[in-house]
Structures are given as structure tokens and as C-alpha cells.
Enzyme design. Structure first.
Site, short mmCIF file in Angstrom:
data_model
loop_
_atom_site.label_atom_id
_atom_site.label_comp_id
_atom_site.label_asym_id
_atom_site.label_seq_id
_atom_site.Cartn_x
_atom_site.Cartn_y
_atom_site.Cartn_z
N GLY A 70 -9.70 27.42 -48.42
CA GLY A 70 -9.08 27.79 -49.69
C GLY A 70 -7.63 28.18 -49.58
N ASP A 98 -12.87 25.99 -39.72
CA ASP A 98 -13.33 26.12 -41.10
C ASP A 98 -14.10 24.86 -41.49
OD1 ASP A 98 -13.65 26.59 -43.83
OD2 ASP A 98 -11.71 27.57 -44.00
N CYS A 106 -8.52 34.73 -47.82
CA CYS A 106 -9.67 33.84 -47.59
C CYS A 106 -10.07 33.23 -48.93
CB CYS A 106 -10.84 34.60 -46.97
SG CYS A 106 -12.27 33.55 -46.68
N GLY A 107 -9.71 31.97 -49.13
CA GLY A 107 -10.04 31.31 -50.39
C GLY A 107 -11.50 30.98 -50.53
N HIS A 108 -12.13 30.48 -49.44
CA HIS A 108 -13.55 30.17 -49.56
C HIS A 108 -14.35 31.46 -49.78
CE1 HIS A 108 -14.55 31.51 -45.40
NE2 HIS A 108 -15.81 31.46 -45.81
#
Length: 322
Positions: free
Chosen positions: A250, A245, A87-89
């Protein structure tokens, strides 16, 4: 049951960080703890993610010990349908959280690296501060790479790439649509068909660890006009079972960078979301057959919460309508 959280959003996408009330999740490493969480902590995930305390597009994480002292902590990411591998965010939010809560010694006028172990590997949130305030966070992803090109799914051809999770990418125009809120319902339905067609496909398999297999999300994108020679795209990522999203995604951006680098991109990608938020991304280096993406965004704290479950509540840990 009483659970405490600190909530953030990154580019409009929520991220709920659990800070107390959860028993230790066992496991030799973060990936093993993910499997244990599915068994031992899924009731908490449902409580925090489902209505009436959450919603069908909620996201969050459990903090766990890192794999070794090289990282500050580990994170287990969750959504309405289960536990993701990346999970980038969320990593961007965790970087801001670690600095703002004093979990790391931070440079008040410079960069501070917050190293985090996640199920797909080790990532970094590089937190930029000025005057003691967080001004931006760069997510340094796991190495990302192209898995397959022109795979038939859902009546179109998709490109598949790894960015900490496996994503299928397709231009929204190939479906006669664009990345706009008015087309969101149709894009969600197409994403479900594409994912269903890719279930069990060789392109959905991780090459070395079956626990990381499966197409996690479908990325629909529009090519936008370049600005001063900078590549600009708008995307919406539909992940899990129809979850949307709000940020430019991300780990999805990491997968897009792998595809674009493979196609010849050597500069910056300006990646916009369906709600207008922006990540700026670039390839920081080459790692084997893949690339190391760096994706800059910002996260903002939205609140602190204490959630309870009344044992007599007939709704229990909640429900989802979608």
C-alpha cells in the site's frame, strides 16, 4: 504473558492486530509512541512475529490512542526487524476490522471513513459496504512525493519516493530479472545491496523529521500491457531486512503513484503483486509538491488467536531463520 489478536490478510500479506494483553505504550503522539514501543514492547513484537508463532514475513500492529479526537485510533506497525512508519495493506485491514468489530458506526450500504493516526501522519481507510458486508477498502495515504531520480545504488539507478515511508524503485529488467517467484531470492539479495548503498545517502533522509528517515523498502516492478488504456504494473516490495510483501504494498504503491504522476500519469494504476493480488490506485489530488494517493484493496479475517509464553520455554520470544 497472554496476548490476543485478530488476524487478517490483505492481498495475501498477513496483518496481526493486537487486541489485548499489552500494557499501554506511552507517548505524546503516535510517532513518539513508536519510539517508546521499541523500548517497552519489543518483546511482544518478537513473540508475535518470530517463529514459532510467526515467520520471517509476518506483519502486525499495536492499537494506541490517536493524536487527537479527529482520528478513531492510532496504529504502530511492526515486522520481524522492528517498527515501520507506514503500512497501507495494514490500514486496509484496520478499516475492515473497525467496521466488522463495531468500533465505528458504519453505513451498511455505503462508505464509512475510519481515520487512523500512524507514525507518518493521518490516513483514512474508506470502507465500502453492501448488505452489511465489507466489499472493499480504499486507503487514503499521506501526501506522497518524489525524493530523487536516478540515484546509483546496487549497480543500478533507482528512483526514490516517499509514500509514508521512503522507497527505492527500479525495473526488475534492469537487473536481468522479472517479478516472478522464481526470481525472488535474487531480488531479495539485490534489495539488500541497494538498501546498503543508500544508507546515509541524502535521498534517504526525511526533510523535516529524522525519525522518519531511512530507505524502508525496495520496489522491483515490471511494466505490463495496458488494458483499455489503464496502466498496469506488477511489483514486489522487499522491505526491512529481506522481508517480502505478498500484496502490491500500500505505502509502496503510494510512492509509485508519486513517481508515475511526476512522469505524466493522470489515470488509474492497476498494481499487481508477485502472488497475483491487485490494488487499484489513483491520485485523488495534489498537495504541495506531492500527491494524495487513493489505493483500493480488500482485507479478509483469517482468525482470532490467544498467544502464550511459558516462562520455562527455552525458545523464549522466538527466533528467525532468515
Amino acid at each position: 504473558m497472554t496476548i490476543t489478536t485478530v488476524d487478517y490478510h490483505t492481498g495475501g500479506e498477513p496483518f496481526r492486530i493486537v487486541t489485548g494483553g499489552v500494557a499501554e505504550i506511552p507517548g505524546a503522539d503516535v510517532l513518539a509512541r513508536r519510539a517508546a514501543a521499541m523500548e517497552h514492547a519489543d518483546d511482544v513484537r518478537r513473540l508475535l512475529c518470530h517463529e514459532p508463532r510467526g515467520h520471517a514475513d509476518m506483519y502486525g500492529c499495536f492499537l494506541v490512542p490517536p493524536n487527537d479526537p479527529g482520528a478513531r485510533f492510532g496504529a504502530l506497525f511492526w515486522h520481524k526487524d522492528g517498527f515501520s512508519t507506514a503500512c497501507g495493506h495494514g490500514t486496509i485491514a484496520l478499516g475492515a476490522y473497525a467496521v466488522q468489530e463495531g468500533l465505528v458506526e458504519a453505513d451498511p450500504d455505503g462508505d464509512t471513513d475510519v481515520v487512523i493516526d500512524v507514525p507518518s501522519g493521518r490516513v483514512t481507510a474508506r470502507v465500502r459496504s453492501s448488505g452489511g458486508r465489507v466489499k472493499g477498502v480504499t486507503f487514503v495515504s499521506v501526501p506522497s512525493y518524489v525524493v530523487a531520480r536516478d540515484v546509483a545504488a546496487g549497480g543500478v539507478k533507482v528512483d526514490v519516493a516517499w509514500g509514508g515511508a521512503i522507497y527505492a524503485s527500479v525495473p526488475a529488467g534492469a537487473l536481468g530479472l522479472s517479478v516472478e517467484p522464481r526470481h525472488l531470492t535474487a531480488l531479495i539479495e539485490h534489495a539488500r545491496r541497494i538498501k546498503a548503498d543508500l544508507a546515509g545517502h541524502p535521498a534517504s533522509r526525511h526533510p523535516s523529521d529524522e525519525r522518519l528517515s531511512g530507505v524502508y523498502g525496495v520496489i522491483f516492478y515490471d511494466e505490463l500491457q495496458d488494458v483499455d488504456g489503464v496502466t498496469h504494473q506488477r511489483n514486489v516490495t522487499v522491505f526491512a531486512d529481506g522481508e517480502v510483501d505478498r500484496s502490491p504494498c500500500g505505502s509502496g504503491t503510494a510512492a509509485r503513484l508519486a513517481l508515475l504522476h511526476d512522469s505524466g500519469l493522470r489515470g488509474t494504476l492497476v498494481h499487481s503483486s508477485i502472488v497475483g493480488s491487485v490494488f487499484r490506485a489513483r491520485v485523488a489530488g495534489v498537495a504541495g509538491e506531492g500527491v494524495v494517493p487513493e489505493i483500493e484493496g480488500m482485507a479478509y479475517r483469517t482468525g482470532r488467536h490467544s498467544f502464550e509464553l511459558d516462562p520455562e520455554d527455552p525458545m523464549g520470544t522466538g527466533f528467525t531463520l532468515r
